[in-house]
Write a protein that holds these residues in place. Structure first.
Motif, PDB file in Angstrom:
ATOM      1  N   ARG A 135      21.292 -21.373  25.040  1.00 10.10           N
ATOM      2  CA  ARG A 135      20.913 -22.455  24.149  1.00 10.10           C
ATOM      3  C   ARG A 135      21.051 -23.820  24.806  1.00 10.10           C
ATOM      4  O   ARG A 135      20.203 -24.690  24.637  1.00 10.10           O
ATOM      5  N   PHE A 136      22.110 -24.011  25.601  1.00  9.30           N
ATOM      6  CA  PHE A 136      22.366 -25.335  26.145  1.00  9.30           C
ATOM      7  C   PHE A 136      21.969 -25.455  27.614  1.00  9.30           C
ATOM      8  O   PHE A 136      22.177 -26.482  28.222  1.00  9.30           O
ATOM      9  N   GLU A 137      21.371 -24.399  28.184  1.00 11.17           N
ATOM     10  CA  GLU A 137      20.937 -24.484  29.578  1.00 11.17           C
ATOM     11  C   GLU A 137      19.590 -25.169  29.654  1.00 11.17           C
ATOM     12  O   GLU A 137      18.726 -24.974  28.810  1.00 11.17           O
ATOM     13  N   THR A 138      19.428 -25.961  30.667  1.00 16.19           N
ATOM     14  CA  THR A 138      18.145 -26.602  30.918  1.00 16.19           C
ATOM     15  C   THR A 138      17.672 -26.211  32.305  1.00 16.19           C
ATOM     16  O   THR A 138      18.426 -25.687  33.122  1.00 16.19           O
ATOM     17  N   SER A 139      16.441 -26.480  32.585  1.00 18.92           N
ATOM     18  CA  SER A 139      15.911 -26.149  33.902  1.00 18.92           C
ATOM     19  C   SER A 139      16.496 -27.045  34.979  1.00 18.92           C
ATOM     20  O   SER A 139      16.487 -26.711  36.147  1.00 18.92           O
ATOM     21  N   GLN A 140      17.027 -28.191  34.609  1.00 17.63           N
ATOM     22  CA  GLN A 140      17.603 -29.099  35.591  1.00 17.63           C
ATOM     23  C   GLN A 140      19.014 -28.683  35.981  1.00 17.63           C
ATOM     24  O   GLN A 140      19.542 -29.161  36.962  1.00 17.63           O
ATOM     25  N   ALA A 141      19.597 -27.758  35.278  1.00 15.60           N
ATOM     26  CA  ALA A 141      20.953 -27.341  35.582  1.00 15.60           C
ATOM     27  C   ALA A 141      20.986 -26.473  36.837  1.00 15.60           C
ATOM     28  O   ALA A 141      21.982 -26.444  37.547  1.00 15.60           O
ATOM     29  N   ALA A 142      19.910 -25.786  37.123  1.00 14.24           N
ATOM     30  CA  ALA A 142      19.857 -24.937  38.306  1.00 14.24           C
ATOM     31  C   ALA A 142      19.685 -25.807  39.546  1.00 14.24           C
ATOM     32  O   ALA A 142      19.003 -26.831  39.504  1.00 14.24           O
ATOM     33  N   PRO A 143      20.308 -25.425  40.643  1.00 18.18           N
ATOM     34  CA  PRO A 143      20.134 -26.221  41.861  1.00 18.18           C
ATOM     35  C   PRO A 143      18.691 -26.117  42.342  1.00 18.18           C
ATOM     36  O   PRO A 143      18.079 -25.055  42.298  1.00 18.18           O
ATOM     37  N   SER A 144      18.161 -27.217  42.766  1.00 14.00           N
ATOM     38  CA  SER A 144      16.762 -27.230  43.193  1.00 14.00           C
ATOM     39  C   SER A 144      16.664 -26.698  44.626  1.00 14.00           C
ATOM     40  O   SER A 144      17.389 -27.133  45.506  1.00 14.00           O
ATOM     41  N   ILE A 145      15.770 -25.738  44.821  1.00 16.12           N
ATOM     42  CA  ILE A 145      15.529 -25.163  46.140  1.00 16.12           C
ATOM     43  C   ILE A 145      14.222 -25.756  46.645  1.00 16.12           C
ATOM     44  O   ILE A 145      13.192 -25.654  45.978  1.00 16.12           O
ATOM     45  N   PRO A 146      14.266 -26.393  47.803  1.00 13.00           N
ATOM     46  CA  PRO A 146      13.020 -26.992  48.293  1.00 13.00           C
ATOM     47  C   PRO A 146      12.015 -25.897  48.638  1.00 13.00           C
ATOM     48  O   PRO A 146      12.346 -24.914  49.275  1.00 13.00           O
ATOM     49  N   THR A 147      10.791 -26.079  48.184  1.00 11.62           N
ATOM     50  CA  THR A 147       9.740 -25.109  48.477  1.00 11.62           C
ATOM     51  C   THR A 147       9.083 -25.494  49.799  1.00 11.62           C
ATOM     52  O   THR A 147       8.940 -26.672  50.114  1.00 11.62           O
ATOM     53  N   GLN A 148       8.699 -24.472  50.541  1.00  8.61           N
ATOM     54  CA  GLN A 148       8.063 -24.711  51.831  1.00  8.61           C
ATOM     55  C   GLN A 148       6.566 -24.907  51.635  1.00  8.61           C
ATOM     56  O   GLN A 148       5.950 -24.259  50.800  1.00  8.61           O
ATOM     57  N   GLY A 149       6.009 -25.767  52.444  1.00  8.19           N
ATOM     58  CA  GLY A 149       4.573 -25.963  52.423  1.00  8.19           C
ATOM     59  C   GLY A 149       3.874 -24.828  53.159  1.00  8.19           C
ATOM     60  O   GLY A 149       4.504 -23.971  53.790  1.00  8.19           O
ATOM     61  N   LEU A 150       2.567 -24.819  53.098  1.00  7.03           N
ATOM     62  CA  LEU A 150       1.785 -23.768  53.734  1.00  7.03           C
ATOM     63  C   LEU A 150       2.001 -23.748  55.242  1.00  7.03           C
ATOM     64  O   LEU A 150       2.198 -22.689  55.837  1.00  7.03           O
ATOM     65  N   ALA A 151       1.993 -24.906  55.874  1.00  5.58           N
ATOM     66  CA  ALA A 151       2.172 -24.965  57.326  1.00  5.58           C
ATOM     67  C   ALA A 151       3.552 -24.443  57.728  1.00  5.58           C
ATOM     68  O   ALA A 151       3.688 -23.702  58.703  1.00  5.58           O
ATOM     69  N   GLN A 152       4.576 -24.784  56.970  1.00  6.18           N
ATOM     70  CA  GLN A 152       5.934 -24.333  57.277  1.00  6.18           C
ATOM     71  C   GLN A 152       6.062 -22.820  57.097  1.00  6.18           C
ATOM     72  O   GLN A 152       6.694 -22.143  57.900  1.00  6.18           O
ATOM     73  N   ARG A 153       5.441 -22.281  56.056  1.00  4.93           N
ATOM     74  CA  ARG A 153       5.483 -20.827  55.852  1.00  4.93           C
ATOM     75  C   ARG A 153       4.743 -20.094  56.957  1.00  4.93           C
ATOM     76  O   ARG A 153       5.191 -19.048  57.421  1.00  4.93           O
ATOM     77  N   LEU A 154       3.583 -20.614  57.401  1.00  6.23           N
ATOM     78  CA  LEU A 154       2.853 -19.992  58.495  1.00  6.23           C
ATOM     79  C   LEU A 154       3.654 -20.031  59.797  1.00  6.23           C
ATOM     80  O   LEU A 154       3.616 -19.111  60.594  1.00  6.23           O
ATOM     81  N   TRP A 155       4.401 -21.112  60.013  1.00 10.01           N
ATOM     82  CA  TRP A 155       5.160 -21.257  61.244  1.00 10.01           C
ATOM     83  C   TRP A 155       6.383 -20.340  61.265  1.00 10.01           C
ATOM     84  O   TRP A 155       6.706 -19.749  62.301  1.00 10.01           O
ATOM     85  N   THR A 156       7.056 -20.163  60.137  1.00 11.65           N
ATOM     86  CA  THR A 156       8.297 -19.391  60.115  1.00 11.65           C
ATOM     87  C   THR A 156       8.112 -17.933  59.723  1.00 11.65           C
ATOM     88  O   THR A 156       9.060 -17.167  59.766  1.00 11.65           O
ATOM     89  N   SER A 157       6.920 -17.535  59.380  1.00 14.29           N
ATOM     90  CA  SER A 157       6.656 -16.153  58.973  1.00 14.29           C
ATOM     91  C   SER A 157       6.823 -15.204  60.157  1.00 14.29           C
ATOM     92  O   SER A 157       6.567 -15.570  61.297  1.00 14.29           O
ATOM     93  N   PRO A 158       7.264 -13.945  59.896  1.00 12.91           N
ATOM     94  CA  PRO A 158       7.365 -12.981  60.996  1.00 12.91           C
ATOM     95  C   PRO A 158       6.022 -12.614  61.609  1.00 12.91           C
ATOM     96  O   PRO A 158       5.967 -12.098  62.709  1.00 12.91           O
ATOM     97  N   VAL A 159       4.932 -12.864  60.900  1.00 14.49           N
ATOM     98  CA  VAL A 159       3.590 -12.659  61.456  1.00 14.49           C
ATOM     99  C   VAL A 159       2.863 -14.000  61.520  1.00 14.49           C
ATOM    100  O   VAL A 159       1.657 -14.072  61.363  1.00 14.49           O
ATOM    101  N   GLY A 160       3.607 -15.061  61.785  1.00 14.70           N
ATOM    102  CA  GLY A 160       3.060 -16.409  61.749  1.00 14.70           C
ATOM    103  C   GLY A 160       2.347 -16.803  63.023  1.00 14.70           C
ATOM    104  O   GLY A 160       2.137 -16.025  63.945  1.00 14.70           O
ATOM    105  N   VAL A 161       1.998 -18.078  63.081  1.00 18.06           N
ATOM    106  CA  VAL A 161       1.159 -18.635  64.123  1.00 18.06           C
ATOM    107  C   VAL A 161       1.814 -18.553  65.502  1.00 18.06           C
ATOM    108  O   VAL A 161       1.130 -18.413  66.505  1.00 18.06           O
ATOM    109  N   LYS A 162       3.115 -18.572  65.587  1.00 16.64           N
ATOM    110  CA  LYS A 162       3.767 -18.572  66.894  1.00 16.64           C
ATOM    111  C   LYS A 162       4.068 -17.163  67.409  1.00 16.64           C
ATOM    112  O   LYS A 162       4.805 -17.010  68.363  1.00 16.64           O
TER     113      LYS A 162
END
Length: 173
Positions: A27-54
């Motif tokens: 009842r008293f929980e809000t979405s702001q109470a959870a710690p915010s996890i930064p989302t990765q952009g498309l370029a960052q996901r492609l770079w760090t993926s196990p089948v990524g660009v590098k």
């Protein structure tokens, strides 16, 4: 006695399980109470993926698309100029490696896609070749395949005789 053993196994396995958090009220929980996890952009996901660009898992399929494009460009060539053995090799390579791409870790969907299309191009070309040979010889497809198998066997036999003769000449010289 057997029920007691089962109870002991059940109780001992509970300690290895992750503790379950029971929420009585949200009842008293809000979405702001959870710690915010930064989302990765498309370029960052492609770079760090196990089948990524590098990795080779990315660049090998990209380069293999050139083989598929070469097979597609062969659609413009007449069927009499196409090689049955080469296109059978493309077909089997596409089929085998498509399956293998789902077995290996990391599972490489990009490589599976290019191999699937390589097999499709090979099947289309083999079909064109066999239909052309059938129309020329007015025979069935199985007869054409048997004749091609005989031609391949004769070519391999001639090549092995040539190699044996060259080895004999080299040993005698």
């Amino acid at each position: 006695m057997s029920s007691r053993t089962g109870l002991r196994l059940f109780q001992s396995s509970r300690q290895f399980r992750a503790p379950v958090r029971r929420v009585t009220s949200k009842r008293f929980e809000t979405s702001q109470a959870a710690p915010s996890i930064p989302t990765q952009g498309l370029a960052q996901r492609l770079w760090t993926s196990p089948v990524g660009v590098k990795t080779v898992h990315f660049w090998a399929p990209v380069m293999k698309w050139l083989i598929v494009l070469a097979g597609v460009s062969d659609f413009a060539r007449p069927a009499e100029n196409l090689s049955l053995t080469q296109n059978l090799a493309l077909t089997t390579t596409g089929a085998i490696w498509t399956r293998w791409c789902f077995v290996i870790k990391p599972r490489n969907v990009l490589l599976a896609t290019v191999n699937f299309f390589l097999g499709c191009v090979g099947v289309a070309q083999v079909t064109r070749i066999l239909m052309y040979q059938r129309s020329v010889k007015n025979g069935t497809v199985s007869q054409v395949v048997k004749e091609d198998a005989r031609d391949i066997a004769e070519t391999a036999e001639r090549a092995s005789k040539d190699i044996a003769a060259k080895a004999k000449d080299a040993a005698g010289a």
